[in-house]
Design an enzyme around this catalytic site. Sequence first.
Site, PDB file in Angstrom:
ATOM      1  N   ARG A 235       1.033  -1.124   0.540  1.00 22.74           N
ATOM      2  CA  ARG A 235      -0.007  -0.069  -0.121  1.00 22.74           C
ATOM      3  C   ARG A 235       1.050   1.061  -0.556  1.00 22.74           C
ATOM      4  O   ARG A 235       2.242   1.331   0.908  1.00 22.74           O
ATOM      5  CB  ARG A 235      -0.801  -0.193   1.011  1.00 22.74           C
ATOM      6  CG  ARG A 235      -1.758  -1.128   1.451  1.00 22.74           C
ATOM      7  CD  ARG A 235      -2.900  -0.617   0.101  1.00 22.74           C
ATOM      8  NE  ARG A 235      -4.217  -1.696   0.562  1.00 22.74           N
ATOM      9  CZ  ARG A 235      -4.325  -2.483  -0.461  1.00 22.74           C
ATOM     10  NH1 ARG A 235      -3.388  -3.414  -1.424  1.00 22.74           N
ATOM     11  NH2 ARG A 235      -5.813  -3.623  -0.479  1.00 22.74           N
TER      12      ARG A 235
ATOM     13  N   HIS B 245      -0.858  -0.300  -9.698  1.00 25.62           N
ATOM     14  CA  HIS B 245      -1.842  -0.961  -9.229  1.00 25.62           C
ATOM     15  C   HIS B 245      -2.550  -2.546  -9.426  1.00 25.62           C
ATOM     16  O   HIS B 245      -2.987  -2.922  -9.246  1.00 25.62           O
ATOM     17  CB  HIS B 245      -3.294  -0.845  -8.145  1.00 25.62           C
ATOM     18  CG  HIS B 245      -3.215  -1.195  -7.167  1.00 25.62           C
ATOM     19  ND1 HIS B 245      -3.837  -0.383  -5.747  1.00 25.62           N
ATOM     20  CD2 HIS B 245      -3.703  -2.403  -6.265  1.00 25.62           C
ATOM     21  CE1 HIS B 245      -3.836  -1.691  -4.500  1.00 25.62           C
ATOM     22  NE2 HIS B 245      -3.630  -2.506  -5.323  1.00 25.62           N
TER      23      HIS B 245
HETATM   24  P1  NAP Z   1      -1.030 -11.471   5.132  1.00 24.56           P
HETATM   25  O1  NAP Z   1      -0.950 -13.074   4.912  1.00 24.56           O
HETATM   26  O2  NAP Z   1      -1.676 -10.605   6.845  1.00 24.56           O
HETATM   27  O3  NAP Z   1       0.219 -11.224   6.394  1.00 24.56           O
HETATM   28  C1  NAP Z   1       0.762 -10.056   6.441  1.00 24.56           C
HETATM   29  C2  NAP Z   1       2.440  -9.920   7.111  1.00 24.56           C
HETATM   30  O4  NAP Z   1       2.946  -8.664   7.367  1.00 24.56           O
HETATM   31  C3  NAP Z   1       2.374 -11.287   8.252  1.00 24.56           C
HETATM   32  O5  NAP Z   1       3.774 -11.638   7.507  1.00 24.56           O
HETATM   33  C4  NAP Z   1       2.717 -10.367   9.458  1.00 24.56           C
HETATM   34  O6  NAP Z   1       3.324 -10.587  10.195  1.00 24.56           O
HETATM   35  C5  NAP Z   1       3.509  -9.294   8.736  1.00 24.56           C
HETATM   36  N1  NAP Z   1       3.139  -7.175   9.686  1.00 24.56           N
HETATM   37  C6  NAP Z   1       2.154  -7.024  10.083  1.00 24.56           C
HETATM   38  N2  NAP Z   1       2.096  -6.294  10.652  1.00 24.56           N
HETATM   39  C7  NAP Z   1       3.432  -5.921  10.777  1.00 24.56           C
HETATM   40  C8  NAP Z   1       3.798  -4.979  11.778  1.00 24.56           C
HETATM   41  N3  NAP Z   1       3.595  -4.189  12.354  1.00 24.56           N
HETATM   42  N4  NAP Z   1       5.393  -5.875  11.934  1.00 24.56           N
HETATM   43  C9  NAP Z   1       5.852  -6.425  10.882  1.00 24.56           C
HETATM   44  N5  NAP Z   1       5.784  -8.128  10.387  1.00 24.56           N
HETATM   45  C10 NAP Z   1       3.973  -6.715  10.426  1.00 24.56           C
HETATM   46  O7  NAP Z   1      -0.981 -10.099   4.434  1.00 24.56           O
HETATM   47  P2  NAP Z   1      -0.930 -10.592   2.450  1.00 24.56           P
HETATM   48  O8  NAP Z   1      -2.311 -11.440   2.354  1.00 24.56           O
HETATM   49  O9  NAP Z   1       0.365 -10.876   2.463  1.00 24.56           O
HETATM   50  O10 NAP Z   1      -1.267  -9.302   2.513  1.00 24.56           O
HETATM   51  C11 NAP Z   1      -0.420  -8.011   2.510  1.00 24.56           C
HETATM   52  C12 NAP Z   1      -0.817  -7.173   1.676  1.00 24.56           C
HETATM   53  O11 NAP Z   1      -0.827  -7.104   0.278  1.00 24.56           O
HETATM   54  C13 NAP Z   1      -2.536  -6.638   1.912  1.00 24.56           C
HETATM   55  O12 NAP Z   1      -2.653  -6.102   3.245  1.00 24.56           O
HETATM   56  C14 NAP Z   1      -2.943  -5.994   0.470  1.00 24.56           C
HETATM   57  O13 NAP Z   1      -2.865  -4.132   1.686  1.00 24.56           O
HETATM   58  C15 NAP Z   1      -1.485  -6.083  -0.372  1.00 24.56           C
HETATM   59  N6  NAP Z   1      -1.256  -6.464  -1.305  1.00 24.56           N
HETATM   60  C16 NAP Z   1      -1.679  -6.002  -2.537  1.00 24.56           C
HETATM   61  C17 NAP Z   1      -2.009  -5.867  -3.732  1.00 24.56           C
HETATM   62  C18 NAP Z   1      -1.205  -5.612  -4.853  1.00 24.56           C
HETATM   63  O14 NAP Z   1      -1.941  -5.846  -6.162  1.00 24.56           O
HETATM   64  N7  NAP Z   1      -0.440  -4.442  -4.777  1.00 24.56           N
HETATM   65  C19 NAP Z   1      -2.687  -7.492  -4.205  1.00 24.56           C
HETATM   66  C20 NAP Z   1      -3.067  -8.026  -3.210  1.00 24.56           C
HETATM   67  C21 NAP Z   1      -2.970  -7.258  -1.627  1.00 24.56           C
HETATM   68  P3  NAP Z   1       2.562 -11.999  11.306  1.00 24.56           P
HETATM   69  O15 NAP Z   1       2.768 -13.206  10.492  1.00 24.56           O
HETATM   70  O16 NAP Z   1       3.923 -11.662  12.526  1.00 24.56           O
HETATM   71  O17 NAP Z   1       1.249 -12.153  11.705  1.00 24.56           O
END
Ligand code: NAP
Length: 318
Positions: free
Chosen positions: A233, A281
């Site tokens: 993001r 995006h």
């Molecule tokens: P997720 O499964 O919730 O994983 C989030 C990761 O970030 C987890 O490993 C979490 O740690 C870590 N994290 C969160 N807060 C943190 C902090 N304060 N310090 C350190 N680590 C932290 O999310 P996801 O499904 O992988 O998706 C990630 C993001 O990608 C989404 O939220 C979205 O914004 C973005 N996205 C972008 C696109 C695009 O096309 N550009 C498409 C889809 C998604 P823990 O494992 O310890 O909980």
Amino acid sequence: MSSKSMTVIPFIAAHGYPHTQAWIAALQLALPDEHIVAFDELTEEARAACQVAIVANPDPADLKQLPQLVWIHSVWAGVERLVADLGNTDLKIVRLVDPQLASTMAEAVLAWTLYLHREIPAYARQQAQKLWQARDYVRPEERTISLLGLGALGEAAANRLLQSGFKVCGWSRKPKTIANIECFTGEHGLPAMLAKTDILVCLLPLTTDTKGLINAQMLAGLPTGASLINFARGAIVNAADLHVVLDNGHLAHAVLDVFETEPLPVADWQWQHPQVSVLPHCAAPTDRTTASRIVAENIRRYRDTGELPQTVDVARGY
Ligand code: NAP
């Protein structure tokens, strides 16, 4: 759970969202035993009764018109807007966790890592100068790619990079053990990872903890000549701080798919900057067919057992 009789499920999107009918068609195909309807087409009776809704950036005012709503299933992976809009509520939020989405994101991370690894921006500059000059080859195992976030998307991307021979590090909130990936945790773990990073890939959710996280101090912790890929993001990166380290040569390049304001305003500096690749995006679009199957499985399980899939921790923000 005797919710089998409740067969109407609204699909609630932002007003003017152009793909509502396409989503309804895909969801209806995946859920033949339910009746998927656009929010505006719900009868008074259905509004009063529905317990689950499928959403894509819904107007919170629409959700408030559904008094029996227990949970909403988002068709997007990132839920920061829902968390902010819904505030303190008992409504449970389920986000999309789709292996196809993880695979698409892993492919994008690999593609843009290779773009930086094989120095394509430098060769483009050389071509503009009509300069015929091979640069020194660097083996992938001599490059360290670090992922901020080792969740559904980060872990898949990390494994795809490993398969291509890169050294891979990852950072998460809770400690993690993943084969052949050097894992770091929490604020204290971050500087050690940054110090060995050639390409930093952001796949964190946007939360109060991660907003503005990639700022001057953090960027200073990267070695000179490192690059950044932000596929998460826009607001996680302090854009002004990034601009400074690109201009002063500390950072070589930034690949940016996400921005605080989208579409990126035409006057914004990133469009013109020679060390920035701007993407609209598009790193990992949701696949309507596979996402509808995932949503369908989750709703069927709920109908059969009353069990909800893993829900978003609203206090944590993801
Ligand atoms: P997720 O499964 O919730 O994983 C989030 C990761 O970030 C987890 O490993 C979490 O740690 C870590 N994290 C969160 N807060 C943190 C902090 N304060 N310090 C350190 N680590 C932290 O999310 P996801 O499904 O992988 O998706 C990630 C993001 O990608 C989404 O939220 C979205 O914004 C973005 N996205 C972008 C696109 C695009 O096309 N550009 C498409 C889809 C998604 P823990 O494992 O310890 O909980």
